[in-house]
Scaffold this motif. Structure first.
Motif, short mmCIF file in Angstrom:
data_model
loop_
_atom_site.label_atom_id
_atom_site.label_comp_id
_atom_site.label_asym_id
_atom_site.label_seq_id
_atom_site.Cartn_x
_atom_site.Cartn_y
_atom_site.Cartn_z
N CYS A 49 -17.74 -6.69 -86.67
CA CYS A 49 -16.90 -7.89 -86.56
C CYS A 49 -15.71 -7.80 -87.51
O CYS A 49 -15.86 -8.02 -88.70
CB CYS A 49 -17.71 -9.14 -86.88
N HIS A 50 -14.57 -7.53 -86.93
CA HIS A 50 -13.37 -7.41 -87.76
C HIS A 50 -12.50 -8.66 -87.70
O HIS A 50 -11.53 -8.79 -88.42
CB HIS A 50 -12.55 -6.19 -87.33
N HIS A 51 -12.83 -9.58 -86.80
CA HIS A 51 -12.06 -10.81 -86.66
C HIS A 51 -13.03 -11.98 -86.54
O HIS A 51 -14.14 -11.84 -86.04
CB HIS A 51 -11.17 -10.76 -85.41
N ALA A 52 -12.58 -13.16 -86.98
CA ALA A 52 -13.44 -14.34 -86.95
C ALA A 52 -13.92 -14.67 -85.55
O ALA A 52 -15.07 -15.05 -85.35
CB ALA A 52 -12.70 -15.53 -87.54
N ASN A 53 -13.07 -14.48 -84.54
CA ASN A 53 -13.49 -14.83 -83.18
C ASN A 53 -14.60 -13.91 -82.68
O ASN A 53 -15.41 -14.31 -81.85
CB ASN A 53 -12.31 -14.86 -82.21
N TRP A 55 -17.06 -12.85 -84.60
CA TRP A 55 -18.28 -13.40 -85.18
C TRP A 55 -18.71 -14.65 -84.42
O TRP A 55 -19.88 -14.85 -84.15
CB TRP A 55 -18.08 -13.72 -86.66
N GLU A 56 -17.75 -15.51 -84.07
CA GLU A 56 -18.08 -16.71 -83.32
C GLU A 56 -18.73 -16.37 -81.99
O GLU A 56 -19.67 -17.04 -81.56
CB GLU A 56 -16.82 -17.57 -83.11
N SER A 57 -18.26 -15.32 -81.35
CA SER A 57 -18.86 -14.88 -80.09
C SER A 57 -20.30 -14.40 -80.32
O SER A 57 -21.20 -14.69 -79.53
CB SER A 57 -18.01 -13.76 -79.48
N MET A 58 -20.51 -13.66 -81.41
CA MET A 58 -21.86 -13.18 -81.75
C MET A 58 -22.78 -14.38 -82.01
O MET A 58 -23.93 -14.39 -81.58
CB MET A 58 -21.84 -12.30 -83.00
N GLU A 59 -22.28 -15.39 -82.74
CA GLU A 59 -23.08 -16.58 -83.02
C GLU A 59 -23.49 -17.29 -81.73
O GLU A 59 -24.65 -17.69 -81.57
CB GLU A 59 -22.29 -17.57 -83.88
N ALA A 95 -19.97 -16.41 -91.29
CA ALA A 95 -19.04 -15.43 -91.85
C ALA A 95 -17.96 -16.15 -92.63
O ALA A 95 -17.38 -17.12 -92.17
CB ALA A 95 -18.42 -14.62 -90.72
N LYS A 96 -17.74 -15.66 -93.84
CA LYS A 96 -16.66 -16.22 -94.66
C LYS A 96 -16.15 -15.13 -95.59
O LYS A 96 -16.94 -14.51 -96.31
CB LYS A 96 -17.17 -17.41 -95.48
N ALA A 97 -14.87 -14.89 -95.51
CA ALA A 97 -14.21 -13.90 -96.38
C ALA A 97 -14.89 -12.53 -96.28
O ALA A 97 -15.08 -11.85 -97.27
CB ALA A 97 -14.18 -14.38 -97.83
#
Length: 197
Positions: A49-53, A55-59, A95-97
């Motif tokens: 996961c290199h981008h926040a979106n 991670w959101e998809s994984m969640e 995910a944060k920072a």
């Protein structure tokens, strides 16, 4: 990964409890498993996961998998497992920072998520008896988790995404088993210190 956690790791612990394994030993095994799985989740997260979106998809995928596979299939006749899954809905990894953090929803405002951490000077939230040998057991358990992940060697994004969804489900399920936020936060903090994370 979820099958590995339930069948290869948790079932032997449950069988040991049924045979009279001391509770400190069982708790140590669950802690080691949780730390190992959360550490692997963090490791794969950083690789995938290199981008926040992303991670959101994984969640979202993990939530869907949890609803369809675990709640409907595994917890169909197990009231205690369903209660643990309800707690899961209030505790997750976010995910944060570039790191994974344990967060829990405000019971009054489900849409709000607040970080759950232990202050640096907080005492370790487990007994000395449970902590004895935890480092070695965690290392052995991490090796088993990484061996399981390496059994399907691939750098294909879809395979890695599947691994992280499985790891995320397993992590959040294991973290939900602890009634104490402090113990769950302890597991996440220790996982972030492991060499593979």
């Amino acid at each position: 990964m979820v099958d590995f956690v339930f069948n290869d790791a948790l079932k032997p612990i449950a069988a040991g409890v049924a045979k009279g394994t001391p509770s400190a030993d069982s708790l140590r095994e669950i802690l080691a498993l949780t730390i190992a799985v959360v550490g692997a989740t963090e490791h794969v997260f950083r690789d995938v996961c290199h981008h926040a979106n992303q991670w959101e998809s994984m969640e979202r995928s993990a939530v869907t998998f949890m609803d369809e596979h675990i709640v409907k299939a595994l917890a169909a006749n197990d009231i205690d497992l369903k209660r643990a899954l309800t707690r899961h809905r209030r505790r997750k990894l976010a995910a944060k920072a570039g790191r994974l953090r344990l967060v829990e929803s405000d019971r009054n405002k489900r849409a709000r998520w607040a970080a759950v951490t232990l202050p640096q000077d907080a005492p370790i939230p487990i007994s000395e008896e449970v902590g004895e040998g935890l480092g070695e057991l965690t290392h052995e358990t991490e090796q088993r988790v990484y061996d399981h992940l390496a059994a399907v060697p691939s750098h294909e994004p879809m395979v890695l995404a599947g691994q992280i969804v499985g790891l995320l489900c397993a992590s959040e399920f294991l973290l939900a088993l602890f009634p104490s936020n402090k113990v769950a936060a302890f597991c996440v903090q220790i996982a972030s210190l492991t060499p593979n994370s």
